[in-house]
Design an enzyme around this catalytic site. Structure first.
Site, PDB file in Angstrom:
ATOM      1  CB  CYS A 142       8.331  20.669 -22.273  1.00 57.20           C
ATOM      2  SG  CYS A 142       7.486  19.808 -20.907  1.00 57.20           S
ATOM      3  CB  SER A 185      -2.228  -3.673   2.064  1.00 48.70           C
ATOM      4  OG  SER A 185      -3.336  -4.209   2.751  1.00 48.70           O
ATOM      5  CE  LYS A 195      11.549  23.321 -21.272  1.00 54.39           C
ATOM      6  NZ  LYS A 195      11.396  22.093 -20.445  1.00 54.39           N
ATOM      7  CG  LEU A 204      -3.459  -8.511   1.166  1.00 56.62           C
ATOM      8  CD1 LEU A 204      -3.742  -7.128   0.599  1.00 56.62           C
ATOM      9  CD2 LEU A 204      -3.784  -9.591   0.133  1.00 56.62           C
ATOM     10  CB  SER A 205      -3.278  -5.342   6.493  1.00 61.31           C
ATOM     11  OG  SER A 205      -3.964  -4.305   5.796  1.00 61.31           O
ATOM     12  N   GLY A 206      -5.519  -6.798   4.443  1.00 62.11           N
ATOM     13  CA  GLY A 206      -6.969  -6.857   4.265  1.00 62.11           C
ATOM     14  C   GLY A 206      -7.629  -5.504   4.407  1.00 62.11           C
ATOM     15  N   GLY A 207      -6.819  -4.442   4.620  1.00 58.43           N
ATOM     16  CA  GLY A 207      -7.342  -3.082   4.691  1.00 58.43           C
ATOM     17  C   GLY A 207      -7.337  -2.415   3.328  1.00 58.43           C
ATOM     18  CD  GLU A 255      11.786  18.793 -22.061  1.00 55.52           C
ATOM     19  OE1 GLU A 255      12.376  19.806 -21.649  1.00 55.52           O
ATOM     20  OE2 GLU A 255      10.641  18.468 -21.663  1.00 55.52           O
TER      21      GLU A 255
END
Length: 731
Positions: free
Chosen positions: A174, A361, A113, A355-358, A44
């Site tokens: 669609c 992230s 359409k 990057l927190s290690g949780g 489309e």
């Protein structure tokens, strides 16, 4: 036998990039012709790209689309092949979303359409008008600059089909497939055997099965050859169009393209015996009866034969087993491909992630790691376009290119652990181990010095120094100290993203990645302008429950084994001091579990519940273990914090759309952001209901949730209450 070979495709178009889009349309046509196809179907609005949005209101966009179509028609692209090409068209004063059907350098028909997508992420009625005239085709005068070059002044315009010598072909665009009365039903009764559906359908977790069931159902009971084409990739917005072009015959899938891919062009081809369609229809008595009194649909005659007679050099395609990805794979591959498109098209040189290690992230880091693996795999498979993009982004020289995902990640991915005195050694270690597994350039930074300087400045200005709650401070002081840490990390992340490439003599800039999930956004459990504020967020519309399942999967299948330990750790923001008798935990802070948040989210968005309706439904869902009074308190608690924090959605980082209860207010979840958070009228109604229900007693038997509906249709939870715990609803 009438053997017909057809081709459909996934195209990674980019909104408003006409050069790129035209090139890929031509290449897909050439590939279809090389395969011997008589029909080529594209997605489309493929000339402009689907996601142009208000650019569709610009006359330039329409003009450029016609110019691109003219380029196609002046060449030999459509010689001997019917091509369905998507573009916007203005007729009179109305703008339509159209499929332009071209054959032998002429436009055979323009099909506007009729059912526009106008909910959820879609706003087609803002840009287009639905075609409503169904009884005749009208004459459309082509723009002069087109008609002069192709020696054609006008073309049939409207709802209808093309009648070839050996078969009938029609377009279905669609959303029309999913409408209450889809055109293919009426067209089939009129003898149409080949249906071409050009689509611009985005990815959502667990959605593909719904789409394929609709396509299969279109021909299962009425026969037919159904072709489906889709865009694939990020064309400039929050959506990822997930391809999966396919060809279905009489309810059987005989060809299926990929759902997630780094390829810009993918063609699938099938050879079909159209006599199988005629045979099935002739065997269904009800079809015969309805066809005998059908409403006549207008058509255009083309004196040309598309099919071939029986021969052993070309064999009909056989049914295939449908390929589905599990939700964990969808989280890896969908956002991974979206990130790659964003990266290569934005001009950036890589990503930077706090990057927190949780869990959150780490999920984002794993997705970037997966992206690097996809790039290297595609290069190994010989994709020169991916290779060229990777060489440019990774700044490779002397003929070198990525051969190892970890080495590639080292060039394009920074991770930063921004620790404080409140951070634990466990999260610091987990972040470092994961970064090593992925291959990112990892930094370990302490923000205590910056925090101390800001607090000293505040003390100089006010004469006061805030304390944490565990040290005797008030809730206001405690929250303020947490927010300062969070916002320091955001500022530092953007500084590092802009300057680290310079430090390491790399060109360009890095995009900052966010890592807040959909449940935290719904509850507002994030600091405005903290690390949730980034350039883009690949997990912003994914639930915590799905992310934890993804972490388990990625630990095994992506080779990042440390993710198993990260998933097992209790979620914590680590913004308050750790004491022997206190450790900050997300679910305690929020006053609700992540599982409960998903339930609230589905009831609020998918089932359109206000506070009172949510209370009533949750009395059924939780009534076996909670009293009406307890349910009421939970509902009030959610709505209080949802409404207090709704303003945060106005600055939410653009996020990959994946979940049907996303609170993203850019266009998916349109609501006010200033509420009376006391909800006085609604909460009073809830209190009245609690009083009527003898609210301090459990009213429903203990095994209620497990029993479901009994044989006589009572005793269950109801549709909304049952659906609130089902991740498949709302698709």
């Amino acid at each position: 036998m009438r053997l017909l070979k057809v081709a459909t495709c996934n195209l990674n178009q980019w909104a408003m990039d006409f050069d790129c889009n035209l090139k890929q349309i031509k290449e897909s046509i050439a590939m279809a012709k090389q395969a011997g196809a008589a029909i080529r179907l594209g997605p489309e609005l493929e000339i402009t790209g689907y996601g142009c949005e208000d650019h569709f209101l610009e006359l330039d966009t329409i003009t450029h689309a016609w110019e691109c179509l003219k380029d196609i028609l002046l060449g030999d692209w459509t010689d001997g092949i019917l091509c369905s090409i998507g573009m916007p068209v203005i007729r009179g004063s109305e703008r339509y979303n159209c499929q332009v059907l071209c054959f032998n350098r002429k436009i055979i028909m323009i099909r506007p359409k009729m059912s526009l997508a106008n909910d959820g992420n879609y706003r087609e009625l803002r840009w287009f008008t639905a075609w409503k005239q169904r009884d005749q085709l009208v004459d459309f005068l082509l723009p002069i600059e087109i008609s002069e070059h192709i020696s054609q002044k006008s073309v049939p315009f409207g709802y209808g089909f093309i009648q070839f010598l050996d078969t009938a072909v029609a377009a279905e665009v669609c959303e029309e497939l999913f409408s209450p009365v889809p055109p293919h039903a009426e067209l089939a009764l009129n003898g149409v055997e080949v249906f071409m559906n050009a689509s611009g359908s985005h990815h959502q977790l667990r959605k593909l099965d719904i789409r394929l069931r609709a396509i299969i159902g279109a021909t299962h009971t009425r026969g037919g050859l159904y072709m489906y084409s889709n865009q694939q990739g990020c064309d400039g917005s929050r959506l990822y169009y997930d391809g999966c072009c396919c060809i279905v015959v009489n309810g059987d899938v005989v060809a299926q393209g990929s759902q997630f891919s780094l390829k810009d062009i993918e063609i699938v081809v099938a050879q079909v015996d159209l006599d199988a369609v005629a045979s099935l229809r002739g065997s269904i008595s009800s079809f015969q009866e309805q066809a005998s009194c059908k409403t006549i649909v207008p058509s255009v005659a083309v004196p040309y034969k598309l099919s071939q007679s029986f021969n052993l050099k070309t064999c009909p395609s056989s049914p295939l087993k449908i390929k589905y990805h599990c939700p964990e794979e969808e989280i890896a591959f969908g956002p991974g491909c979206w990130l790659w498109d964003y990266l290569r098209r934005s001009g950036a040189s890589g990503f930077l992630l706090p990057l927190s290690g949780g869990a959150d992230s780490s999920s984002v880091a794993a997705i970037v790691g997966c992206m690097c693996q996809l790039v290297v795999n595609e290069i190994e498979n010989g994709d020169e376009k991916v290779k060229a993009d990777a060489i440019r982004i990774g700044n490779y020289t002397d003929g070198q290119f990525p051969t190892d995902s970890r080495e590639f990640a080292k060039r394009i991915f920074y991770t930063v652990f921004m620790g404080s005195e409140n951070s634990s050694e466990a999260t610091k270690s987990r972040a470092k181990v994961l970064a090593d597994e992925i291959g990112s350039w990892h930094l370990d930074v302490s923000i205590d010095g910056v925090l101390s300087a800001l607090l000293s400045l505040f003390q100089t200005l006010t004469g006061k120094r805030p304390r944490y709650k565990v040290d005797g401070g008030s809730n206001i002081e405690n929250l303020g100290l947490q927010n300062i840490q969070a916002r320091i990390r955001m500022v530092l992340a953007f500084m590092l993203a802009s300057l680290l490439p310079w430090v390491h003599n790399k060109p360009g800039f890095y995009l900052v990645l966010g890592s807040s999930n959909v449940d935290e956004a719904l509850r507002g459990y994030l600091t405005k302008y903290d690390c949730s504020s980034a350039d883009i967020n690949p997990i912003g519309s994914i639930s915590k429950q799905d992310l934890r399942a993804f972490l388990k999967w990625a630990a095994m299948h992506l080779g990042f084994s440390s993710l198993a330990e990260i998933e097992a750790a209790p979620p914590t923001a680590e913004l308050e001091p750790i004491r022997s008798n206190y450790s900050q935990l997300d679910e305690v802070d929020m006053g609700m579990t992540y599982e409960e948040l998903s339930v609230y989210g589905r009831l609020r968005k998918i089932f359109r519940c206000g506070p009172v309706s949510m209370f009533k439904n949750l009395c059924y869902r939780w009534g076996a273990r909670l009293t009406p009074s307890e349910v009421a308190e939970k509902v009030k608690h959610f709505y209080k914090y949802y409404s207090i924090n709704r303003h945060k959605m106005t600055t939410l980082t653009p996020s990959y759309h994946a979940e049907s209860y996303s609170p993203e207010d850019n266009r998916f979840d349109l609501r006010q952001f200033l509420y009376n958070a006391r909800w006085p009228y609604q909460f009073r109604k809830i209190d009245e209901l609690v009083g009527e229900l003898d609210g301090d007693k459990v009213a429903i038997r203990e095994d209620h949730e497990q029993l479901g509906a009994t044989s006589h249709g009572v005793g269950g939870l109801g549709v909304a209450a049952a659906g609130s715990g089902n991740p498949n609803v709302g698709i």
